[in-house]
Design a protein around this motif. Structure first.
Motif, PDB file in Angstrom:
ATOM      1  N   PRO B  83     -54.752  30.479 -27.512  1.00 21.18           N
ATOM      2  CA  PRO B  83     -54.547  29.184 -28.168  1.00 21.18           C
ATOM      3  C   PRO B  83     -54.642  29.387 -29.945  1.00 21.18           C
ATOM      4  O   PRO B  83     -53.903  28.517 -30.640  1.00 21.18           O
ATOM      5  CB  PRO B  83     -55.931  28.220 -27.800  1.00 21.18           C
ATOM      6  CG  PRO B  83     -56.304  28.861 -26.384  1.00 21.18           C
ATOM      7  CD  PRO B  83     -55.599  30.374 -26.667  1.00 21.18           C
ATOM      8  N   SER B  84     -55.464  30.516 -30.519  1.00 17.56           N
ATOM      9  CA  SER B  84     -55.452  30.540 -31.746  1.00 17.56           C
ATOM     10  C   SER B  84     -53.984  30.894 -32.295  1.00 17.56           C
ATOM     11  O   SER B  84     -53.675  30.869 -33.690  1.00 17.56           O
ATOM     12  CB  SER B  84     -56.280  31.519 -32.078  1.00 17.56           C
ATOM     13  OG  SER B  84     -56.054  33.018 -31.639  1.00 17.56           O
ATOM     14  N   GLN B  85     -52.898  31.094 -31.563  1.00 25.42           N
ATOM     15  CA  GLN B  85     -51.566  31.412 -32.036  1.00 25.42           C
ATOM     16  C   GLN B  85     -50.696  30.318 -31.825  1.00 25.42           C
ATOM     17  O   GLN B  85     -49.706  30.429 -32.418  1.00 25.42           O
ATOM     18  CB  GLN B  85     -51.108  32.581 -31.116  1.00 25.42           C
ATOM     19  CG  GLN B  85     -51.989  33.931 -31.320  1.00 25.42           C
ATOM     20  CD  GLN B  85     -51.247  35.085 -30.519  1.00 25.42           C
ATOM     21  OE1 GLN B  85     -51.069  35.056 -29.012  1.00 25.42           O
ATOM     22  NE2 GLN B  85     -50.881  36.163 -31.207  1.00 25.42           N
ATOM     23  N   THR B  86     -51.375  29.194 -31.620  1.00 30.06           N
ATOM     24  CA  THR B  86     -50.917  28.021 -31.809  1.00 30.06           C
ATOM     25  C   THR B  86     -50.196  27.614 -33.372  1.00 30.06           C
ATOM     26  O   THR B  86     -51.152  27.772 -34.100  1.00 30.06           O
ATOM     27  CB  THR B  86     -51.442  26.728 -31.245  1.00 30.06           C
ATOM     28  OG1 THR B  86     -51.443  26.848 -29.660  1.00 30.06           O
ATOM     29  CG2 THR B  86     -50.599  25.363 -31.555  1.00 30.06           C
ATOM     30  N   SER B  87     -48.900  27.729 -33.685  1.00 32.63           N
ATOM     31  CA  SER B  87     -48.521  27.612 -34.989  1.00 32.63           C
ATOM     32  C   SER B  87     -47.458  27.201 -35.263  1.00 32.63           C
ATOM     33  O   SER B  87     -46.403  27.476 -33.994  1.00 32.63           O
ATOM     34  CB  SER B  87     -49.064  28.803 -35.637  1.00 32.63           C
ATOM     35  OG  SER B  87     -48.874  28.783 -37.123  1.00 32.63           O
ATOM     36  N   VAL B  88     -46.592  27.360 -36.381  1.00 36.87           N
ATOM     37  CA  VAL B  88     -45.251  27.093 -36.580  1.00 36.87           C
ATOM     38  C   VAL B  88     -44.775  28.515 -37.121  1.00 36.87           C
ATOM     39  O   VAL B  88     -45.455  29.113 -38.075  1.00 36.87           O
ATOM     40  CB  VAL B  88     -44.839  26.077 -37.612  1.00 36.87           C
ATOM     41  CG1 VAL B  88     -43.297  26.387 -37.922  1.00 36.87           C
ATOM     42  CG2 VAL B  88     -45.128  24.822 -36.988  1.00 36.87           C
ATOM     43  N   TYR B  89     -43.891  29.448 -36.653  1.00 44.00           N
ATOM     44  CA  TYR B  89     -43.548  30.543 -37.227  1.00 44.00           C
ATOM     45  C   TYR B  89     -42.324  30.382 -37.694  1.00 44.00           C
ATOM     46  O   TYR B  89     -41.353  30.177 -37.260  1.00 44.00           O
ATOM     47  CB  TYR B  89     -43.534  31.463 -35.964  1.00 44.00           C
ATOM     48  CG  TYR B  89     -44.776  31.693 -35.282  1.00 44.00           C
ATOM     49  CD1 TYR B  89     -45.416  30.916 -34.311  1.00 44.00           C
ATOM     50  CD2 TYR B  89     -45.595  33.052 -35.508  1.00 44.00           C
ATOM     51  CE1 TYR B  89     -46.473  30.986 -33.542  1.00 44.00           C
ATOM     52  CE2 TYR B  89     -46.662  33.262 -34.965  1.00 44.00           C
ATOM     53  CZ  TYR B  89     -47.367  32.219 -34.089  1.00 44.00           C
ATOM     54  OH  TYR B  89     -48.456  32.533 -33.702  1.00 44.00           O
ATOM     55  N   PHE B  90     -42.248  31.220 -39.058  1.00 41.97           N
ATOM     56  CA  PHE B  90     -41.021  31.291 -39.662  1.00 41.97           C
ATOM     57  C   PHE B  90     -40.533  32.823 -40.078  1.00 41.97           C
ATOM     58  O   PHE B  90     -41.622  33.405 -40.032  1.00 41.97           O
ATOM     59  CB  PHE B  90     -41.239  30.844 -41.203  1.00 41.97           C
ATOM     60  CG  PHE B  90     -41.223  29.198 -41.304  1.00 41.97           C
ATOM     61  CD1 PHE B  90     -42.536  28.595 -41.203  1.00 41.97           C
ATOM     62  CD2 PHE B  90     -40.042  28.490 -41.241  1.00 41.97           C
ATOM     63  CE1 PHE B  90     -42.651  27.270 -41.243  1.00 41.97           C
ATOM     64  CE2 PHE B  90     -40.275  27.195 -41.380  1.00 41.97           C
ATOM     65  CZ  PHE B  90     -41.224  26.557 -41.383  1.00 41.97           C
ATOM     66  N   CYS B  91     -39.449  32.910 -39.739  1.00 42.25           N
ATOM     67  CA  CYS B  91     -38.776  34.392 -40.115  1.00 42.25           C
ATOM     68  C   CYS B  91     -38.186  34.011 -41.467  1.00 42.25           C
ATOM     69  O   CYS B  91     -37.501  33.087 -41.797  1.00 42.25           O
ATOM     70  CB  CYS B  91     -37.822  34.838 -39.012  1.00 42.25           C
ATOM     71  SG  CYS B  91     -36.667  36.155 -39.287  1.00 42.25           S
ATOM     72  N   ALA B  92     -38.089  35.478 -42.187  1.00 37.35           N
ATOM     73  CA  ALA B  92     -37.467  35.143 -43.432  1.00 37.35           C
ATOM     74  C   ALA B  92     -36.768  36.595 -43.634  1.00 37.35           C
ATOM     75  O   ALA B  92     -37.190  37.684 -43.355  1.00 37.35           O
ATOM     76  CB  ALA B  92     -38.498  34.719 -44.443  1.00 37.35           C
TER      77      ALA B  92
END
Lengths: 118, 113
Positions: B83-92
């Protein structure tokens, strides 16, 4: 210690006025880069402006300028003639060290939410 | 010109499941990186790469793996979702020379139940 500090969680400005968003940074590297990104409510990250540590002149990009004060370790973003579409979250970020070793490794501040009022 | 493409845009996982977030860029950029953004916070670096075959850890690497077998692709693997990995992930991605501009993908909203 925080690498990037943005002390203004929220800022308000009237349309057509100028606004300054503060950013201070902490690094012992001589070579570094400073960035500002805009994140509207839609969530994308939009590049605004870049300043290299060896650049002698302040960077400008249209209505955006970066007030770079190296001795004070500050890199404030100035937005001139604010528009309603400028309402967004603004992030200051830093690349430490030479680009060849740091690549696209940035440290971000916590952001400033800018609201432009009509 | 697609730029940086992330898939999927949304994902819901159960605790313990694994998955791979895909990232591809068509600009021949040497540098790529993965960030996560938690509510009300700035982006934090997970892993980064300065070229094919070269990867390194960022600020919050635990629970994630990456590989860079080609210049174009930089997938992020969640080994056992929490659950701690609930997030928005961005690649750049960015170029190795010239403009310092970092191009971002549109993000992946991940929820771990």
């Amino acid at each position: 210690a925080q690498k990037i500090t943005q002390t203004q969680p929220g800022m308000f400005v009237q349309e057509k006025e100028a606004v300054t968003l503060d950013c201070t940074y902490d690094t012992s590297d001589q070579s570094y880069g400073l960035f500002w990104y805009k994140q509207p409510s839609s969530g994308e990250m939009i590049f605004l402006i870049y300043q290299g540590s060896y650049d002698e002149q302040n960077a400008t990009e249209g209505r955006y300028s970066l007030n770079f004060q190296k001795a004070r370790k500050s890199a404030n973003l100035v937005i001139s003639a604010s528009q309603l579409g400028d309402s967004a979250m603004y992030f200051c970020a830093m690349r430490e060290g030479r680009r060849e070793t740091s690549g696209s490794r940035l440290t971000f501040g916590e952001g400033t939410q800018l609201t432009v009022n009509p | 010109n697609a730029g940086v493409t992330q898939t999927p845009k949304f994902q819901v996982l159960k605790t313990g499941q694994s998955m791979t977030l895909q990232c591809a860029q068509d600009m021949n950029h040497e540098y790529m990186s993965w960030y996560r953004q938690d509510p009300g916070m700035g982006l934090r670096l997970i892993h980064y790469s300065v070229g094919a075959g070269i990867t390194d850890q960022g600020e919050v690497p635990n629970g994630y793996n990456v590989s860079r077998s080609t210049t174009e692709d930089f997938p992020l693997r969640l080994l056992s979702a929490a659950p701690s990995q609930t997030s928005v992930y961005f690649c750049a991605s960015s170029r190795g020379q010239g403009s310092e501009k970092l191009f971002f993908g549109s993000g992946t909203q991940l929820s771990v139940l």
